[in-house]
Design a protein around this motif. Structure first.
Motif, PDB file in Angstrom:
ATOM      1  N   GLN A   1       0.997  -1.293   0.037  1.00  0.00           N
ATOM      2  CA  GLN A   1       0.147   0.117  -0.029  1.00  0.00           C
ATOM      3  C   GLN A   1       0.860   1.310  -0.043  1.00  0.00           C
ATOM      4  N   THR A   2       1.981   1.363   0.747  1.00  0.00           N
ATOM      5  CA  THR A   2       2.813   2.422   0.762  1.00  0.00           C
ATOM      6  C   THR A   2       3.480   2.545  -0.493  1.00  0.00           C
ATOM      7  N   ALA A   3       3.903   1.468  -1.276  1.00  0.00           N
ATOM      8  CA  ALA A   3       4.660   1.572  -2.552  1.00  0.00           C
ATOM      9  C   ALA A   3       3.537   1.983  -3.535  1.00  0.00           C
ATOM     10  N   LEU A   4       2.438   1.376  -3.574  1.00  0.00           N
ATOM     11  CA  LEU A   4       1.218   1.967  -4.466  1.00  0.00           C
ATOM     12  C   LEU A   4       1.108   3.432  -4.190  1.00  0.00           C
TER      13      LEU A   4
ATOM     14  N   ARG B   1       1.394   9.098  -6.215  1.00  0.00           N
ATOM     15  CA  ARG B   1       1.635  10.357  -5.898  1.00  0.00           C
ATOM     16  C   ARG B   1       1.494  11.349  -7.055  1.00  0.00           C
ATOM     17  N   GLY B   2       0.569  12.646  -6.728  1.00  0.00           N
ATOM     18  CA  GLY B   2       0.544  13.388  -7.710  1.00  0.00           C
ATOM     19  C   GLY B   2      -0.375  13.355  -8.670  1.00  0.00           C
ATOM     20  N   LEU B   3      -0.958  12.076  -8.827  1.00  0.00           N
ATOM     21  CA  LEU B   3      -2.018  11.833  -9.841  1.00  0.00           C
ATOM     22  C   LEU B   3      -3.348  11.847  -9.138  1.00  0.00           C
TER      23      LEU B   3
ATOM     24  N   ARG C   1      -4.546  10.578 -13.333  1.00  0.00           N
ATOM     25  CA  ARG C   1      -4.056  11.420 -14.275  1.00  0.00           C
ATOM     26  C   ARG C   1      -3.385  12.625 -13.463  1.00  0.00           C
ATOM     27  N   ALA C   2      -2.039  13.243 -13.883  1.00  0.00           N
ATOM     28  CA  ALA C   2      -1.387  14.427 -13.282  1.00  0.00           C
ATOM     29  C   ALA C   2      -2.762  15.289 -12.782  1.00  0.00           C
ATOM     30  N   GLY C   3      -2.421  15.868 -11.522  1.00  0.00           N
ATOM     31  CA  GLY C   3      -3.328  17.110 -11.336  1.00  0.00           C
ATOM     32  C   GLY C   3      -2.993  18.458 -11.956  1.00  0.00           C
TER      33      GLY C   3
END
Length: 144
Positions: free
Chosen positions: A39-42, A47-49, A141-143
């Protein structure tokens, strides 16, 4: 005459087998730690999406990379677009994880769709090791 209660052999053997298959406390702790690590790696990978509306199918040809985090599979189209499918389980050994299995999909349309079944294959022996069914594909998607 004293009657001693006993468990019929037909019940004792299956109960013994089930008890032998139950994970020990140490195995349960390792499984919980592996799940937390996944879960941490996911979360790091996404991150940022931002999650978008799920879709039923994705094009296999657009994806550049596939990575598994436990029962969750992430298909990367680009750093700004990834598709996440939560499987019904059975493909946890895929990729760099526990067994380093290969995910095998068969499609005549070039698309992966929710409900499609994938199989896992041992990288060394070529033996099938499991299978799983894809869930809907959620685009991240990227925010802006």
């Amino acid at each position: 005459m004293r009657i001693t209660p006993f468990l019929p052999l037909s019940l004792a053997l299956p109960l013994t087998v089930l008890a032998a298959c139950a994970p020990t406390a140490a195995e349960q702790a390792r499984m919980a730690q592996r799940s937390a690590d996944d879960q941490t790696a996911l979360a790091r990978d996404l991150r940022g999406l931002v999650a978008q509306k799920p879709t039923q199918c994705i094009s296999q040809y657009q994806t550049q990379q596939m990575r598994a985090y436990g029962p969750t599979i992430v298909y990367t189209v680009s750093p700004r677009l990834k598709y996440v499918s939560r499987t019904q389980g059975g493909c946890e050994g895929v990729g760099e994880g526990a067994r380093n299995d290969i995910l095998v999909t068969r499609t005549s349309t070039g698309q992966l769709c929710a409900g499609d079944i994938a199989q896992t294959v041992d990288r060394t022996s070529g033996f099938f090791t499991g299978s799983c069914s894809f869930g809907p594909f959620v685009p991240y998607r990227a925010g802006k």
